[in-house]
Design a protein around this motif. Structure first.
Motif, mmCIF file in Angstrom:
data_model
loop_
_atom_site.group_PDB
_atom_site.id
_atom_site.type_symbol
_atom_site.label_atom_id
_atom_site.label_comp_id
_atom_site.label_asym_id
_atom_site.label_seq_id
_atom_site.Cartn_x
_atom_site.Cartn_y
_atom_site.Cartn_z
ATOM 1 N N TRP A 13 0.824 -1.208 0.000
ATOM 2 C CA TRP A 13 0.000 0.000 0.000
ATOM 3 C C TRP A 13 0.860 1.260 0.000
ATOM 4 O O TRP A 13 0.505 2.258 -0.624
ATOM 5 N N ARG B 246 1.781 1.809 -3.517
ATOM 6 C CA ARG B 246 0.644 2.342 -4.280
ATOM 7 C C ARG B 246 0.435 3.827 -4.008
ATOM 8 O O ARG B 246 0.033 4.580 -4.886
ATOM 9 N N SER C 18 -1.293 6.845 -8.944
ATOM 10 C CA SER C 18 -1.752 5.658 -8.227
ATOM 11 C C SER C 18 -2.480 6.032 -6.939
ATOM 12 O O SER C 18 -3.510 5.441 -6.596
ATOM 13 N N LEU D 239 -6.331 5.202 -5.921
ATOM 14 C CA LEU D 239 -6.762 4.555 -4.676
ATOM 15 C C LEU D 239 -7.888 5.328 -4.001
ATOM 16 O O LEU D 239 -8.828 4.731 -3.461
#
Length: 179
Positions: A141, A144, A150, A154
């Motif tokens: 995470w 990300r 990105s 999310l």
């Protein structure tokens, strides 16, 4: 993938597209919250989270990404994150802000991150996070969140995911689901 220079008219089209997509899940959440009042926003049947929790929870992700990529850091207090970022077991429902207060804050938090999206060019999608990611997340995470495109993706997925749960809550409460 290498991003090359983009003509100004394509940049304007890109920004318009990014803003349209960025607002999509946000507007879905606003439509799903419509019809709740202070009482119903704080209650939920077994297996559901209260509508007010969704607003607070979604604000945490938007504010965190905003704080990573914009000057000034996060806008919400650490106490707010402690109460709203996780499950709703830490929320004092009687002491929680009103639905109108939470909606106003949700709109302001979204607007702040939207300002960033409005200034982006294609090259910004690959911009690396300028600060260390402090959230207690695993490496997947953190990776990300480590690139702006990105991280914004999310935020969108998070809003849409919880939008589905909010729709389910509406159904469980006997309310219509608008879409």
């Amino acid at each position: 993938m290498t991003i090359t220079a983009v003509a100004p008219e394509k940049t304007d089209a890109l920004v318009a597209h990014l803003l349209q997509e960025f607002d999509l899940a946000y507007e879905m959440i606003l439509e799903l919250i419509d019809g709740f009042d202070n009482e119903t926003a704080r209650t939920a049947p077994e297996g559901h989270m209260p509508a007010l929790w969704f607003l607070g929870h979604l604000m945490c992700s938007k504010d965190y990404v905003s704080g990573l990529y914009q000057e000034g850091g996060i806008s919400l207090s650490l106490e707010f994150y402690d109460k709203w970022a996780g499950d709703c077991d830490k929320v004092d429902w009687e002491g929680a802000p009103s639905l109108d207060e939470m909606l106003g804050l949700y709109k302001r938090i979204h607007a702040r991150l939207r300002e960033l999206v409005a200034t982006m060019g294609a090259e910004d999608l690959h911009r690396e996070c300028p600060v260390e990611i402090q959230a207690p997340l695993d490496d997947y995470w953190k990776k990300r969140l480590g690139r702006l495109g990105s991280a914004l993706s999310l935020v969108q997925m998070h809003d849409a995911y919880h939008g589905g749960q909010l729709g389910s809550l509406r159904g469980a409460l006997g309310m219509t689901v608008p879409f």
